[in-house]
Enzyme design. Structure first.
Site, PDB file in Angstrom:
ATOM      1  N   TYR A 202       1.719  15.605  -0.205  1.00  0.00           N
ATOM      2  CA  TYR A 202       1.877  15.153  -1.588  1.00  0.00           C
ATOM      3  C   TYR A 202       1.037  15.983  -2.558  1.00  0.00           C
ATOM      4  O   TYR A 202       0.803  15.574  -3.681  1.00  0.00           O
ATOM      5  CB  TYR A 202       1.495  13.669  -1.701  1.00  0.00           C
ATOM      6  CG  TYR A 202       2.421  12.729  -0.946  1.00  0.00           C
ATOM      7  CD1 TYR A 202       3.710  12.473  -1.403  1.00  0.00           C
ATOM      8  CD2 TYR A 202       2.004  12.092   0.215  1.00  0.00           C
ATOM      9  CE1 TYR A 202       4.560  11.613  -0.724  1.00  0.00           C
ATOM     10  CE2 TYR A 202       2.847  11.220   0.906  1.00  0.00           C
ATOM     11  CZ  TYR A 202       4.121  10.989   0.427  1.00  0.00           C
ATOM     12  OH  TYR A 202       4.964  10.126   1.102  1.00  0.00           O
TER      13      TYR A 202
ATOM     14  N   TYR B 245       8.116   5.549  -3.803  1.00  0.00           N
ATOM     15  CA  TYR B 245       6.864   4.780  -3.921  1.00  0.00           C
ATOM     16  C   TYR B 245       5.620   5.647  -4.047  1.00  0.00           C
ATOM     17  O   TYR B 245       4.547   5.140  -4.340  1.00  0.00           O
ATOM     18  CB  TYR B 245       6.722   3.810  -2.738  1.00  0.00           C
ATOM     19  CG  TYR B 245       5.898   4.331  -1.574  1.00  0.00           C
ATOM     20  CD1 TYR B 245       6.385   5.302  -0.723  1.00  0.00           C
ATOM     21  CD2 TYR B 245       4.617   3.847  -1.339  1.00  0.00           C
ATOM     22  CE1 TYR B 245       5.629   5.776   0.328  1.00  0.00           C
ATOM     23  CE2 TYR B 245       3.844   4.324  -0.285  1.00  0.00           C
ATOM     24  CZ  TYR B 245       4.357   5.289   0.548  1.00  0.00           C
ATOM     25  OH  TYR B 245       3.596   5.770   1.581  1.00  0.00           O
ATOM     26  N   ARG B 246       5.753   6.953  -3.880  1.00  0.00           N
ATOM     27  CA  ARG B 246       4.585   7.839  -3.847  1.00  0.00           C
ATOM     28  C   ARG B 246       5.127   9.251  -3.928  1.00  0.00           C
ATOM     29  O   ARG B 246       6.146   9.527  -3.311  1.00  0.00           O
ATOM     30  CB  ARG B 246       3.901   7.604  -2.499  1.00  0.00           C
ATOM     31  CG  ARG B 246       2.665   8.374  -2.198  1.00  0.00           C
ATOM     32  CD  ARG B 246       2.237   7.973  -0.789  1.00  0.00           C
ATOM     33  NE  ARG B 246       0.984   8.564  -0.423  1.00  0.00           N
ATOM     34  CZ  ARG B 246       0.422   8.428   0.782  1.00  0.00           C
ATOM     35  NH1 ARG B 246       1.014   7.721   1.711  1.00  0.00           N
ATOM     36  NH2 ARG B 246      -0.722   8.991   1.049  1.00  0.00           N
TER      37      ARG B 246
END
Ligand code: ADP
Length: 525
Positions: free
Chosen positions: A83, A434-435
Site C-alpha cells: 500500500y 477498504y484500504r
C-alpha cells in the site's frame, strides 16, 4: 515549501532531538521510498526522517512542524509495502519514524491486554507476551515485521478470534496536529483504572477518529489479547474451482454468525491446473467445546457438494513449537516472514505487488460477482488471479495482489494503470475499497460520495479543527484540510475534482467519472 524553510525546520529538529534522531542523507531517505514501484519513477521525496524516542519528542516534532509549516508523514514501522510503504503524499515532507518507540509497556495476564508503543512489531509483542505469560495469545497478520499500532490503525487483519484488529484495541494516547496530547476513553480520567479494560467512557467515542486518519499521531494503544486456547483445530476445506466459492462462503456465513467459528477464515484459489478454492480457519477453546464445534462444521460442509474437509488438531503449545504450515501458525498467532517467499516467487528477486481490496456482503451471488469482476480485469491485464478472501460474519474482503518485478517498468505500469479502472468498476457494482495504496487515496475517497460528498466534507472539517495548519500526513485517505488545499493547490484541487467526479447514489454505472491518472499525479508531486 522552499528549501530554506526545510533547512530551518531540519535545524530546529536537530536542536530539539539531537543529530542522531534526524537523518537527511539521500541514501537514508531512499530506504523509505515506496519499495513496490518502478524505482525510476519520480516520487514525492522527503527532506528528512526524524525518529523521536518519547511522547515528549513527538510533541516537539509536531510543534516545530507547525512553526515552520512543514508537512509530517508518520509511520510506525513503515512496512505497509503493498500500500506504499513509508512513502508520503507530498514532497518536502519530514517522515516521522516511530520505530524507536518500541516498548511493550504493560501486559495484564488476568484481563488479557497489553499496552504498547507504536514501534512494537508483531514479533516484539509475541516475544513479550510469551515471556510474561503462559496463558495468552496474540493475533498477527501474515507478515510479522509490521507494527501492531500501524496495522491496527490501517484496519488490518489477522485470523484468530481477535483477527479484526481495529475492533480489538482499547484506549489510545494521541498527539494532535496542534501538539496537544490526549487520552481516549477511560484514559481521560486522571486516575483511570480501566483504560485498556473498557472501550466506552463518557461522550462521543473518539477512538474511531484515529483509524485510517491523519488527525493525530498515536503514541500508545491498548491491545486486547486472547486466552491461550486449550485446543486449536485447524480446518482446511477444498472445493473445485469456479462457482463453488459462493457455496463455500455461504456455508461459512451461518457458522460465523452463530459463533461456531470464531476465527477469521481465509479463502484462497490455488494455482492452475486443477485449481481449487480452499477455506482455512481455526476453531479455538476448551477441548470438548472445540470437538462439538468441529462436529457442527463437518455436518455443514457435508451438505456442500464436492467439499472435502481436513482437520488438524493441536494441543495448546504444539503449534508454538514449530508444527504446522505458514497459515496454521499465523492462525495460532505466531508471526513469521514466510509469506515474503510468495512475493519473490511471483515477482522475482525484486518482486513487488499492488494490493486491491474491495468489500462485498457475504451473499453467494455478491461473492461470485465480485470475484468474477476482479478476475476478468486482472486476467485481461495479464496478471494472475490469486485472491485471498477474508471472511467476516456478514462480509468478505476480496484482497488480490498484482505481482510484478519492480525492475520491469511496463509490468509495474500495467498494475498502476489497472488499479483505478478496477476501482471504478467495483465501486459502480457496489463494492467499496477498504484500504488503498497512497497513490490512490483520492480516487478511493472520491467514491464515498453519498449525499454530494457529505462524508468527505465532514472529514475536511474535522481535519481543519484538529490540525489547523494541515501538517499531519496531508492527503492521507484523501483528507487534506483547508491549509493543505491552499498550499498544494494543484494537488488539492485535483483531489477535489476527483471527489466530485465519483459515483453518486442512484447513479448509473456509466456515471462514474474516469478516475484521474494517479501515476501522472504522483510524478508531478
Ligand atoms: P506497519 O507498522 O504495519 O509497517 P505503517 O507504520 O506503515 O504500518 O503504518 C501504516 C499507516 O498507518 C501509516 O502510513 C500511517 O498513515 C498510519 N500510522 C501508522 N502508525 C501511526 C501512528 N502511530 N499514528 C498515526 N498514524 C499511524
Amino acid at each position: 515549501m522552499g528549501t530554506r524553510t526545510a533547512d530551518a525546520a531540519v535545524s530546529a529538529l536537530i536542536d530539539a532531538l539531537g543529530a542522531d534522531a534526524v537523518a537527511v542523507e539521500p541514501q537514508r531517505l531512499a530506504e523509505f521510498r515506496d519499495p513496490y514501484t518502478f524505482q525510476g519513477w519520480s516520487a514525492p521525496d522527503p527532506v528528512a526522517v526524524v525518529s523521536p524516542g518519547s511522547v515528549e519528542e513527538v510533541r516537539r516534532v509536531v510543534v516545530i512542524a507547525n512553526q515552520h509549516e512543514v508537512p509530517l508523514w508518520t509511520f510506525s514501522q513503515g512496512r505497509n509495502n503493498a500500500y506504499g510503504g513509508a512513502s508520503a503524499r507530498v514532497p518536502g515532507s519530514v517522515l516521522v519514524s516511530l520505530r524507536r518507540m518500541n516498548r511493550v509497556l504493560e501486559i495484564d495476564e488476568e484481563l488479557a491486554y497489553a499496552l504498547v508503543e507504536p514501534g512494537v512489531r508483531f514479533f516484539d509483542l509475541y516475544d513479550a507476551v510469551r515471556a510474561a505469560s503462559e496463558r495468552l495469545w496474540i493475533s498477527v497478520p501474515v507478515l510479522g515485521w509490521g507494527s501492531v499500532v500501524g496495522n491496527t490503525l490501517e484496519a488490518g487483519w489477522g485470523y484468530t478470534p481477535h483477527g479484526d484488529h481495529a475492533s480489538h484495541f482499547c484506549g489510545l494516547e494521541v498527539v494532535l496536529g496542534t501538539g496537544e496530547l490526549l487520552r481516549t476513553g477511560m484514559g481521560a480520567l486522571p486516575a483511570g483504572r480501566a483504560w485498556q479494560a473498557h472501550k466506552r467512557a463518557f461522550g462521543p467515542s473518539t477512538d474511531g477518529l484515529f483509524v485510517q486518519s491523519n488527525f493525530g499521531i498515536v503514541t500508545k494503544m491498548g491491545v486486547w489479547l486472547m486466552p491461550k486456547p486449550e485446543a486449536y483445530v485447524h480446518c482446511r476445506v477444498q472445493v473445485p474451482e469456479r462457482d463453488d466459492v459462493a457455496g463455500l462462503a455461504e456455508t461459512l456465513g451461518p457458522l460465523l454468525l452463530d459463533r461456531t467459528i470464531q476465527g477469521v477464515p481465509l479463502i484462497s484459489l490455488g494455482p492452475p491446473p486443477g485449481r481449487r478454492w480452499t477455506a482455512r480457519f481455526g476453531l479455538y477453546g476448551r477441548a470438548p467445546v472445540v470437538e462439538a464445534q468441529l462436529a457442527v462444521v463437518r455436518t455443514a460442509f457435508a451438505a456442500l457438494p464436492g467439499a472435502e474437509l481436513e482437520a488438524v488438531h493441536y494441543g495448546a503449545d504444539e503449534v508454538a513449537l514449530g508444527a504446522g504450515d505458514m497459515l496454521e501458525r499465523v492462525m495460532a498467532g505466531i508471526p513469521s516472514m514466510d509469506a515474503m517467499a510468495v512475493v519473490r516467487l511471483q515477482g522475482g528477486e525484486h518482486g513487488g505487488q499492488l494490493d486491491f481490496s474491495p468489500v462485498a456482503p457475504l451473499r453467494g451471488a455478491d461473492v461470485l460477482r465480485l470475484c468474477e469482476l476482479v478476475r476478468s480485469h486482472v486476467e485481461a491485464a495479464g496478471f494472475p488471479y490469486s485472491p485471498g478472501l477474508i471472511v467476516t460474519p456478514r462480509s468478505i474482503i476480496h484482497t488480490s495482489h498484482m505481482p510484478f518485478d519492480t525492475l520491469d517498468e511496463q509490468r509495474v505500469g500495467a498494475a498502476f494503470e489497472l488499479y483505478p479502472r478496477l476501482a471504478a468498476a467495483t465501486a459502480a457494482a457496489g463494492y467499496g475499497i477498504y484500504r488503498s495504496h497512497v497513490r490512490f487515496m483520492d480516487t478511493v475517497a472520491a467514491q464515498y460520495d453519498w449525499g454530494e460528498g457529505a462524508l468527505g466534507r465532514l472529514n475536511e472539517r474535522l481535519k481543519d479543527a484538529l490540525d489547523p495548519r494541515g501538517i499531519l500526513s496531508p492527503g492521507k485517505q484523501g483528507v487534506w484540510g483547508m491549509a493543505a488545499r491552499a498550499r498544494w493547490g494543484a494537488t488539492a484541487l485535483q483531489a477535489e475534482a476527483s471527489r466530485r467526479s465519483g459515483s453518486r447514489p442512484g447513479g448509473r454505472a456509466d456515471d462514474v467519472g474516469q478516475p484521474p491518472d494517479e501515476r501522472a499525479r504522483g510524478a508531478e508531486l
